[in-house]
Design a protein around this motif. Structure first.
Motif, mmCIF file in Angstrom:
data_model
loop_
_atom_site.group_PDB
_atom_site.id
_atom_site.type_symbol
_atom_site.label_atom_id
_atom_site.label_comp_id
_atom_site.label_asym_id
_atom_site.label_seq_id
_atom_site.Cartn_x
_atom_site.Cartn_y
_atom_site.Cartn_z
ATOM 1 N N ALA A 53 0.707 -1.215 -0.122
ATOM 2 C CA ALA A 53 -0.091 0.093 -0.004
ATOM 3 C C ALA A 53 0.842 1.137 -0.088
ATOM 4 O O ALA A 53 1.794 1.226 0.539
ATOM 5 C CB ALA A 53 -0.772 0.045 1.046
ATOM 6 N N LEU A 54 0.487 2.208 -0.699
ATOM 7 C CA LEU A 54 0.870 3.540 -0.597
ATOM 8 C C LEU A 54 0.632 4.409 0.641
ATOM 9 O O LEU A 54 -0.690 4.023 1.347
ATOM 10 C CB LEU A 54 0.345 4.508 -1.789
ATOM 11 C CG LEU A 54 0.902 4.087 -3.121
ATOM 12 C CD1 LEU A 54 0.339 4.945 -4.248
ATOM 13 C CD2 LEU A 54 2.489 4.119 -3.201
ATOM 14 N N PRO A 55 1.514 5.087 1.299
ATOM 15 C CA PRO A 55 1.112 5.887 2.536
ATOM 16 C C PRO A 55 -0.263 6.720 2.034
ATOM 17 O O PRO A 55 -0.306 7.366 0.887
ATOM 18 C CB PRO A 55 2.366 6.741 2.860
ATOM 19 C CG PRO A 55 3.523 6.013 2.147
ATOM 20 C CD PRO A 55 2.673 5.287 1.011
ATOM 21 N N LEU A 56 -1.162 6.969 3.124
ATOM 22 C CA LEU A 56 -2.142 7.747 2.904
ATOM 23 C C LEU A 56 -1.768 9.112 3.221
ATOM 24 O O LEU A 56 -1.605 9.386 4.649
ATOM 25 C CB LEU A 56 -3.298 7.184 3.804
ATOM 26 C CG LEU A 56 -3.977 5.987 3.352
ATOM 27 C CD1 LEU A 56 -4.986 5.350 4.219
ATOM 28 C CD2 LEU A 56 -4.489 6.060 1.981
ATOM 29 N N ARG A 57 -1.833 10.202 2.510
ATOM 30 C CA ARG A 57 -1.127 11.553 2.571
ATOM 31 C C ARG A 57 -1.842 12.461 2.043
ATOM 32 O O ARG A 57 -2.344 12.102 0.848
ATOM 33 C CB ARG A 57 0.614 11.578 2.391
ATOM 34 C CG ARG A 57 0.674 10.994 1.154
ATOM 35 C CD ARG A 57 2.247 10.573 1.042
ATOM 36 N NE ARG A 57 3.034 11.744 1.214
ATOM 37 C CZ ARG A 57 4.289 11.799 1.335
ATOM 38 N NH1 ARG A 57 5.162 10.570 1.503
ATOM 39 N NH2 ARG A 57 5.028 12.722 1.974
ATOM 40 N N GLN A 58 -1.817 13.653 2.363
ATOM 41 C CA GLN A 58 -2.371 14.751 1.702
ATOM 42 C C GLN A 58 -2.106 15.016 0.309
ATOM 43 O O GLN A 58 -2.479 15.507 -0.610
ATOM 44 C CB GLN A 58 -2.387 15.925 2.437
ATOM 45 C CG GLN A 58 -3.333 17.005 1.985
ATOM 46 C CD GLN A 58 -3.483 18.204 3.041
ATOM 47 O OE1 GLN A 58 -3.509 18.019 4.093
ATOM 48 N NE2 GLN A 58 -4.197 19.467 2.550
ATOM 49 N N ASP A 59 -0.535 14.754 0.098
ATOM 50 C CA ASP A 59 0.021 14.847 -1.462
ATOM 51 C C ASP A 59 0.214 13.463 -1.914
ATOM 52 O O ASP A 59 1.061 13.236 -2.668
ATOM 53 C CB ASP A 59 1.344 15.559 -1.203
ATOM 54 C CG ASP A 59 2.372 14.793 -0.479
ATOM 55 O OD1 ASP A 59 1.796 14.081 0.482
ATOM 56 O OD2 ASP A 59 3.474 15.111 -0.413
ATOM 57 N N GLY A 60 -0.885 12.904 -1.951
ATOM 58 C CA GLY A 60 -1.050 11.366 -2.477
ATOM 59 C C GLY A 60 -1.162 11.552 -4.097
ATOM 60 O O GLY A 60 -1.040 12.543 -4.803
ATOM 61 N N VAL A 61 -1.563 10.284 -4.691
ATOM 62 C CA VAL A 61 -1.751 10.061 -6.170
ATOM 63 C C VAL A 61 -2.803 11.098 -6.750
ATOM 64 O O VAL A 61 -2.483 11.121 -8.201
ATOM 65 C CB VAL A 61 -1.835 8.871 -6.366
ATOM 66 C CG1 VAL A 61 -0.625 7.982 -5.787
ATOM 67 C CG2 VAL A 61 -3.329 8.233 -5.906
ATOM 68 N N ILE A 70 -10.522 12.872 -3.600
ATOM 69 C CA ILE A 70 -9.521 13.802 -2.929
ATOM 70 C C ILE A 70 -8.552 12.801 -2.066
ATOM 71 O O ILE A 70 -8.849 11.856 -1.495
ATOM 72 C CB ILE A 70 -10.173 14.896 -1.981
ATOM 73 C CG1 ILE A 70 -10.910 14.216 -0.771
ATOM 74 C CG2 ILE A 70 -10.877 15.799 -2.738
ATOM 75 C CD1 ILE A 70 -11.606 14.963 0.172
ATOM 76 N N ASN A 71 -7.337 13.388 -2.168
ATOM 77 C CA ASN A 71 -6.362 12.776 -0.947
ATOM 78 C C ASN A 71 -6.878 12.860 0.223
ATOM 79 O O ASN A 71 -7.479 13.906 0.598
ATOM 80 C CB ASN A 71 -4.850 13.345 -1.398
ATOM 81 C CG ASN A 71 -4.433 13.037 -3.007
ATOM 82 O OD1 ASN A 71 -4.336 11.786 -3.036
ATOM 83 N ND2 ASN A 71 -3.910 14.237 -3.512
ATOM 84 N N PRO A 72 -6.118 12.116 1.258
ATOM 85 C CA PRO A 72 -6.463 12.144 2.629
ATOM 86 C C PRO A 72 -6.469 13.525 3.266
ATOM 87 O O PRO A 72 -5.324 13.946 3.232
ATOM 88 C CB PRO A 72 -5.973 11.062 3.154
ATOM 89 C CG PRO A 72 -5.462 10.124 2.270
ATOM 90 C CD PRO A 72 -5.414 10.821 0.989
ATOM 91 N N LEU A 73 -7.517 14.194 3.888
ATOM 92 C CA LEU A 73 -7.227 15.217 4.838
ATOM 93 C C LEU A 73 -7.251 14.821 6.013
ATOM 94 O O LEU A 73 -8.192 14.496 6.569
ATOM 95 C CB LEU A 73 -8.290 16.297 4.248
ATOM 96 C CG LEU A 73 -8.282 16.690 2.809
ATOM 97 C CD1 LEU A 73 -9.744 17.464 2.559
ATOM 98 C CD2 LEU A 73 -7.197 17.411 2.463
ATOM 99 N N HIS A 74 -6.054 14.788 6.729
ATOM 100 C CA HIS A 74 -6.019 14.393 8.195
ATOM 101 C C HIS A 74 -6.036 15.713 9.149
ATOM 102 O O HIS A 74 -5.507 16.430 9.134
ATOM 103 C CB HIS A 74 -4.564 13.862 8.550
ATOM 104 C CG HIS A 74 -4.524 13.371 9.784
ATOM 105 N ND1 HIS A 74 -3.365 13.512 10.363
ATOM 106 C CD2 HIS A 74 -5.108 12.515 10.532
ATOM 107 C CE1 HIS A 74 -3.381 12.845 11.551
ATOM 108 N NE2 HIS A 74 -4.658 12.417 11.829
ATOM 109 N N THR A 75 -7.049 15.503 10.089
ATOM 110 C CA THR A 75 -7.451 16.547 11.344
ATOM 111 C C THR A 75 -7.425 15.853 12.460
ATOM 112 O O THR A 75 -8.009 14.977 13.001
ATOM 113 C CB THR A 75 -8.752 17.212 10.973
ATOM 114 O OG1 THR A 75 -8.903 17.705 9.536
ATOM 115 C CG2 THR A 75 -9.105 18.257 11.944
ATOM 116 N N MET A 76 -6.619 16.581 13.592
ATOM 117 C CA MET A 76 -6.619 16.063 14.906
ATOM 118 C C MET A 76 -8.021 16.654 15.537
ATOM 119 O O MET A 76 -8.399 17.887 15.493
ATOM 120 C CB MET A 76 -5.343 16.498 15.638
ATOM 121 C CG MET A 76 -4.051 16.208 14.977
ATOM 122 S SD MET A 76 -4.004 14.279 15.070
ATOM 123 C CE MET A 76 -4.154 14.019 16.734
ATOM 124 N N THR A 77 -8.511 15.906 16.286
ATOM 125 C CA THR A 77 -9.968 16.277 16.935
ATOM 126 C C THR A 77 -9.631 16.174 18.528
ATOM 127 O O THR A 77 -10.274 16.902 19.186
ATOM 128 C CB THR A 77 -10.917 15.341 16.555
ATOM 129 O OG1 THR A 77 -10.617 14.047 17.056
ATOM 130 C CG2 THR A 77 -11.362 15.236 15.050
#
Length: 308
Positions: A53-61, A70-77
């Motif tokens: 698997a590729l890393p799930l990241r905001q600057d993905g494929v 959309i590429n993953p948008l990661h937010t701390m809650t």
């Protein structure tokens, strides 16, 4: 452009509608039987695990070319929050917004329709804006664990990667199968390596996306004849892009998902696996690639592992 007669002729030859009953929502994953899994486990010799698997990241494929994917948008809650009061154990939580097919993923059987129909003659209208896939959702995918076979088409051509726009043929698959030294058999999961992912790993998302080598319109019959359970590769579009027949978009998707009921995967990282298989001179392994059971979803992220 209307689907040409050539497409309909191939569709008739690979069609699996009714093969596992009129109510079936699993498709070719039915071919992964208990016996197939027992035989797949016998391929494990060393226990070495290769992540695919590729890393799930905001600057993905994803480049924005596919609306909503959309590429993953990661937010701390929560960050070190003592939710039960001062001095108690602190927790950190996070959330992600992403396209389910943003990175390494499986396409489910509801992902594509043609002529108003989905796999097993279900109406395309069973996919709705609020309910998602009323039938054939990715949660219906049987546990995806079987013998994996790497068909390293690029290596079989003596190349690090195939040129953009190269159409992989059944003859290419035959050559890669000969390199692998094994016959693809019923219930196998086939991984087709083009080397295209090297563009993305080098930091060039646009070159990765377009133009891309991929499976040609002639290959679904190859997989159908061997009763392959699922196919994945290392490209964004899975099939050759731009299409080999002008204005005939995603015909391989339609043949695999709609006619055959065969899941397909994209954006799989096969580079390390290619090197290890070549070094060990064996291209079969136990493959664990479970679909996340998002109810009503047309696809899912997956973190596959090849176990040698």
């Amino acid at each position: 452009m209307p689907l040409p007669q050539e497409f309909h002729d191939i569709a008739a030859r690979v069609n699996n509608w009714g093969r596992w009953g009129a109510a079936d929502e699993t498709g070719t994953l039915n071919l992964i039987t208990d016996q197939v899994v027992r035989e797949a486990v016998r391929t494990v010799r060393t226990g070495r695990r290769i992540p695919l698997a590729l890393p799930l990241r905001q600057d993905g494929v994803q480049t924005g070319a596919i609306p909503g994917r959309i590429n993953p948008l990661h937010t701390m809650t929560a960050v070190n929050q003592q939710i039960f009061g001062p001095g108690t154990v602190a927790t950190s939580d996070d959330t992600v917004t992403m396209g389910l097919q943003a990175a390494t993923h499986w396409d489910g059987l509801a992902h594509v329709s043609h002529s108003g129909r989905l796999y097993n003659n279900r109406p395309a209208g069973s996919v709705t804006a609020h309910g998602g896939a009323g039938a054939l959702g990715i949660e219906k995918a049987a546990p995806i664990a079987s013998r994996g076979v790497l068909l390293d088409v690029a290596r079989a051509h003596g190349a690090e990667q195939l040129p953009g726009g190269y159409a992989i043929t059944p003859e290419d698959l035959d050559t890669a199968e000969e390199l692998a030294g094994t016959a693809v058999r019923a219930g196998d999961i086939v991984l087709v390596r083009t080397g295209q992912l090297r563009h993305y790993l080098a930091g060039d998302r646009q070159a990765y996306a377009f133009p891309s080598p991929g499976l040609s319109l002639r290959t679904p019959e190859w997989f159908h004849a061997r009763d392959v359970a699922a196919v994945a590769n290392d490209t964004l579009t899975f099939e050759i892009f731009p299409p080999e027949i002008e204005d005939l978009w995603l015909p391989v998707h339609a043949l695999h998902l709609v006619e055959m009921g065969m899941p397909q995967g994209q954006n799989w990282n096969l580079e390390q696996l290619s090197e290890v298989c070549a070094a060990e001179r064996r291209w079969t392994f136990f493959l664990a690639a479970m679909a996340e059971p998002f109810v009503g979803a047309t696809g899912t992220p997956v973190a596959p592992v090849a176990i040698l």
